[in-house]
Design an enzyme around this catalytic site. Structure first.
Site, PDB file in Angstrom:
ATOM      1  N   CYS A 191       9.182  -8.853  13.031  1.00 46.24           N
ATOM      2  CA  CYS A 191       8.815  -8.799  14.445  1.00 46.24           C
ATOM      3  C   CYS A 191       9.699  -9.708  15.300  1.00 46.24           C
ATOM      4  O   CYS A 191       9.810  -9.497  16.509  1.00 46.24           O
ATOM      5  CB  CYS A 191       7.341  -9.119  14.634  1.00 46.24           C
ATOM      6  SG  CYS A 191       6.793 -10.630  13.838  1.00 46.24           S
ATOM      7  N   HIS A 192      10.355 -10.683  14.684  1.00 48.78           N
ATOM      8  CA  HIS A 192      11.262 -11.551  15.444  1.00 48.78           C
ATOM      9  C   HIS A 192      12.495 -10.786  15.938  1.00 48.78           C
ATOM     10  O   HIS A 192      13.200 -11.270  16.815  1.00 48.78           O
ATOM     11  CB  HIS A 192      11.689 -12.765  14.593  1.00 48.78           C
ATOM     12  CG  HIS A 192      12.444 -12.403  13.359  1.00 48.78           C
ATOM     13  ND1 HIS A 192      11.816 -11.955  12.211  1.00 48.78           N
ATOM     14  CD2 HIS A 192      13.777 -12.411  13.095  1.00 48.78           C
ATOM     15  CE1 HIS A 192      12.738 -11.715  11.291  1.00 48.78           C
ATOM     16  NE2 HIS A 192      13.924 -11.973  11.801  1.00 48.78           N
TER      17      HIS A 192
END
Length: 177
Positions: free
Chosen positions: A134-135
């Site tokens: 998700c980063h």
């Protein structure tokens, strides 16, 4: 019953959780939504899946792309699972926008796009951080908003992957910092 173990990363402590065979959670200690996917308080125990995940993390934090993925169990809604599966396709060192993810999730449903807010909620509640990357998700305008582990960690993770940050920025204000 779920089990947990702890990993000391260069960016702080990480808690791993497993159903006994598959990884169900990976959170930076203290991050938002930690550990909403766990049942009753789990016991700490070293399991083979934790050994495999620790090996994955060691490779990752050495600045290399792991060539395997530990077995995962996504405890979430079907919509969030669809978003998380798209995130799994984002290559090491690259980024994808919330809008791009929305189009990927919408396509099999016969839709043109999905709500950016719905996609953002699914990205933000990712229970298996780093492995489900998700980063690597950014705003359409290049904004590095929204990382449950903290915006500073998001920047550091992208730097570790040698991502091109030249068109990305940390917003000066906003609710997703």
């Amino acid at each position: 019953m779920d089990c947990t173990c702890h990993y000391d990363s260069p960016l702080g402590g990480i808690t791993l959780a497993s159903d006994g065979e598959r990884l169900v959670g990976l959170w930076f200690d203290g991050q938002k939504y930690f550990p909403e996917t766990l049942g009753e308080w789990p016991r700490e125990e070293m399991l083979p899946v934790f050994e495999e995940t620790t090996r994955w993390l060691d490779i990752y934090f050495s600045g290399k792309e792991p060539d395997f993925t530990p077995p995962l169990a996504m405890r979430t809604t079907p919509f969030r699972q669809a978003v998380w599966e798209v995130m799994l396709t984002i290559p090491f060192g690259e980024t994808m926008t919330y809008a791009e993810i929305g189009r990927e999730v919408a396509r099999p449903r016969g839709l043109e796009r999905m709500s950016a807010q719905a996609v953002g909620g699914a990205v933000g509640h990712n229970a298996i951080s780093l492995i489900i990357p998700c980063h690597r998700v950014v705003g359409t305008n290049g904004s590095l908003t929204g990382y449950a582990g903290g915006i500073e960690k998001k920047v550091r993770l992208l730097e570790l992957e040698r991502a091109d940050l030249s068109n990305l920025f940390v917003p000066k204000r906003g609710t997703a910092l």
